[in-house]
Design a protein around this motif. Structure first.
Motif, mmCIF file in Angstrom:
data_model
loop_
_atom_site.group_PDB
_atom_site.id
_atom_site.type_symbol
_atom_site.label_atom_id
_atom_site.label_comp_id
_atom_site.label_asym_id
_atom_site.label_seq_id
_atom_site.Cartn_x
_atom_site.Cartn_y
_atom_site.Cartn_z
ATOM 1 N N TYR A 196 0.811 -1.196 0.000
ATOM 2 C CA TYR A 196 0.000 0.000 0.000
ATOM 3 C C TYR A 196 0.852 1.257 0.000
ATOM 4 O O TYR A 196 0.488 2.238 -0.609
ATOM 5 N N TYR A 197 1.994 1.216 0.659
ATOM 6 C CA TYR A 197 2.882 2.368 0.626
ATOM 7 C C TYR A 197 3.405 2.573 -0.790
ATOM 8 O O TYR A 197 3.570 3.680 -1.247
ATOM 9 N N SER A 198 3.633 1.501 -1.506
ATOM 10 C CA SER A 198 4.206 1.571 -2.840
ATOM 11 C C SER A 198 3.138 1.490 -3.917
ATOM 12 O O SER A 198 3.412 1.071 -5.017
ATOM 13 N N SER A 199 1.921 1.889 -3.592
ATOM 14 C CA SER A 199 0.848 1.726 -4.550
ATOM 15 C C SER A 199 1.023 2.597 -5.785
ATOM 16 O O SER A 199 0.442 2.330 -6.811
ATOM 17 N N ASN A 200 1.809 3.648 -5.704
ATOM 18 C CA ASN A 200 2.127 4.415 -6.900
ATOM 19 C C ASN A 200 3.443 3.881 -7.433
ATOM 20 O O ASN A 200 4.501 4.243 -6.971
ATOM 21 N N PRO A 201 3.395 2.997 -8.415
ATOM 22 C CA PRO A 201 4.576 2.258 -8.825
ATOM 23 C C PRO A 201 5.698 3.087 -9.411
ATOM 24 O O PRO A 201 6.820 2.646 -9.434
ATOM 25 N N HIS A 202 5.426 4.290 -9.889
ATOM 26 C CA HIS A 202 6.504 5.076 -10.467
ATOM 27 C C HIS A 202 6.813 6.309 -9.649
ATOM 28 O O HIS A 202 7.353 7.275 -10.137
ATOM 29 N N GLU A 203 6.497 6.277 -8.379
ATOM 30 C CA GLU A 203 6.665 7.424 -7.493
ATOM 31 C C GLU A 203 8.098 7.954 -7.499
ATOM 32 O O GLU A 203 8.329 9.140 -7.668
ATOM 33 N N HIS A 204 9.078 7.079 -7.310
ATOM 34 C CA HIS A 204 10.468 7.523 -7.208
ATOM 35 C C HIS A 204 11.004 8.019 -8.548
ATOM 36 O O HIS A 204 11.662 9.036 -8.610
ATOM 37 N N ALA A 205 10.700 7.309 -9.609
ATOM 38 C CA ALA A 205 11.242 7.664 -10.911
ATOM 39 C C ALA A 205 10.644 8.956 -11.449
ATOM 40 O O ALA A 205 11.255 9.627 -12.263
ATOM 41 N N LEU A 206 9.470 9.332 -10.990
ATOM 42 C CA LEU A 206 8.809 10.523 -11.505
ATOM 43 C C LEU A 206 9.506 11.804 -11.082
ATOM 44 O O LEU A 206 9.186 12.862 -11.582
ATOM 45 N N ARG A 207 10.441 11.711 -10.178
ATOM 46 C CA ARG A 207 11.106 12.917 -9.690
ATOM 47 C C ARG A 207 11.968 13.573 -10.768
ATOM 48 O O ARG A 207 12.276 14.737 -10.690
ATOM 49 N N VAL A 208 12.351 12.813 -11.773
ATOM 50 C CA VAL A 208 13.156 13.366 -12.858
ATOM 51 C C VAL A 208 12.249 13.508 -14.072
ATOM 52 O O VAL A 208 11.843 12.529 -14.672
ATOM 53 N N ARG A 209 11.924 14.719 -14.406
ATOM 54 C CA ARG A 209 10.953 15.013 -15.460
ATOM 55 C C ARG A 209 11.400 14.546 -16.842
ATOM 56 O O ARG A 209 10.586 14.130 -17.648
ATOM 57 N N GLU A 210 12.676 14.615 -17.130
ATOM 58 C CA GLU A 210 13.133 14.315 -18.485
ATOM 59 C C GLU A 210 12.808 12.891 -18.922
ATOM 60 O O GLU A 210 12.592 12.654 -20.101
ATOM 61 N N ASP A 211 12.737 11.963 -17.981
ATOM 62 C CA ASP A 211 12.480 10.568 -18.327
ATOM 63 C C ASP A 211 11.096 10.087 -17.897
ATOM 64 O O ASP A 211 10.783 8.907 -18.019
ATOM 65 N N LYS A 212 10.279 10.980 -17.421
ATOM 66 C CA LYS A 212 9.015 10.593 -16.801
ATOM 67 C C LYS A 212 8.190 9.640 -17.672
ATOM 68 O O LYS A 212 7.831 8.548 -17.234
ATOM 69 N N LYS A 213 7.882 10.024 -18.889
ATOM 70 C CA LYS A 213 7.027 9.202 -19.743
ATOM 71 C C LYS A 213 7.676 7.866 -20.072
ATOM 72 O O LYS A 213 7.017 6.821 -20.063
ATOM 73 N N ALA A 214 8.954 7.869 -20.332
ATOM 74 C CA ALA A 214 9.645 6.632 -20.686
ATOM 75 C C ALA A 214 9.717 5.671 -19.501
ATOM 76 O O ALA A 214 9.502 4.468 -19.653
ATOM 77 N N VAL A 215 9.989 6.211 -18.323
ATOM 78 C CA VAL A 215 10.073 5.372 -17.124
ATOM 79 C C VAL A 215 8.714 4.752 -16.818
ATOM 80 O O VAL A 215 8.605 3.556 -16.541
ATOM 81 N N ILE A 216 7.665 5.563 -16.892
ATOM 82 C CA ILE A 216 6.319 5.046 -16.638
ATOM 83 C C ILE A 216 5.971 3.954 -17.640
ATOM 84 O O ILE A 216 5.461 2.896 -17.271
ATOM 85 N N ALA A 217 6.263 4.192 -18.891
ATOM 86 C CA ALA A 217 5.958 3.204 -19.930
ATOM 87 C C ALA A 217 6.723 1.903 -19.694
ATOM 88 O O ALA A 217 6.172 0.805 -19.896
ATOM 89 N N ASP A 218 7.967 2.001 -19.251
ATOM 90 C CA ASP A 218 8.772 0.800 -19.029
ATOM 91 C C ASP A 218 8.418 0.083 -17.727
ATOM 92 O O ASP A 218 8.709 -1.099 -17.569
#
Length: 179
Positions: free
Chosen positions: A25-47
């Protein structure tokens, strides 16, 4: 929980003994950590999507390894966190696909939490736990009047939640409604 806070999952289990996996439940947002860097946001979420949309934990772990190969060097702490906690996080796959979707689609939940925090923050101290629970109940009741979009397959999802947690759902409902 604040995003930068270190979480002691054993303490969460002490407070909520019926919780099967607080890490989930704490990690329910699976891309929480990676979203901190905007330049890769869409690619990280997609992967990362293939990890939490996998049909079972084995397939998800394979996808996580692929994610690690691609992003592990650049986002080593985030990927390490997923790898180190995989035993706990993989319990996510004990739920049906419909329940998993509700868990990983957190926008509505986060919005509700934000509204509850907004109301409880201004109240200071509460005379009892019951007073706090009543306030939360009233906030949720008021918020539910504003909800216009239903969750896809909500009836099916609720029936599956009742199958898995029937007694607990009924007990919580009675507790909040004073029944």
């Amino acid at each position: 929980m604040p995003r930068n806070q270190v979480v002691n999952f054993s303490e969460i289990s002490t407070v909520f003994p019926k919780n099967q996996n607080p890490a989930l439940y704490y990690s329910s947002n699976p891309h929480e950590h990676a979203l901190r860097v905007r330049e890769d946001k869409k690619a990280v979420i997609a992967d990362l999507k293939p990890v939490y949309k996998a049909v079972n934990p084995e397939q998800a772990y394979e996808k996580l390894l692929e994610f690690d190969d691609k992003w592990g060097k650049k986002y080593s702490l985030s990927v390490k966190s997923w790898m180190d906690n995989w035993v706990n996080l993989s319990t996510f796959f004990e739920f049906t696909a419909e329940i998993r979707k509700v868990i990983y689609t957190t926008n509505a939940i986060e919005g509700m939490h934000r509204q509850i925090r907004k109301v409880t923050k201004t109240k200071g101290a509460f005379t009892s736990d019951q007073a706090l629970l009543k306030l939360v109940y009233l906030v949720v009741r008021d918020l539910s009047k504003k909800w216009t979009m239903s969750i896809h397959n909500w009836g099916l999802t609720m029936s599956q939640l009742y199958i898995k947690f029937g007694e607990r759902l009924q007990a919580e409902r009675e507790f909040f409604l004073g029944g």
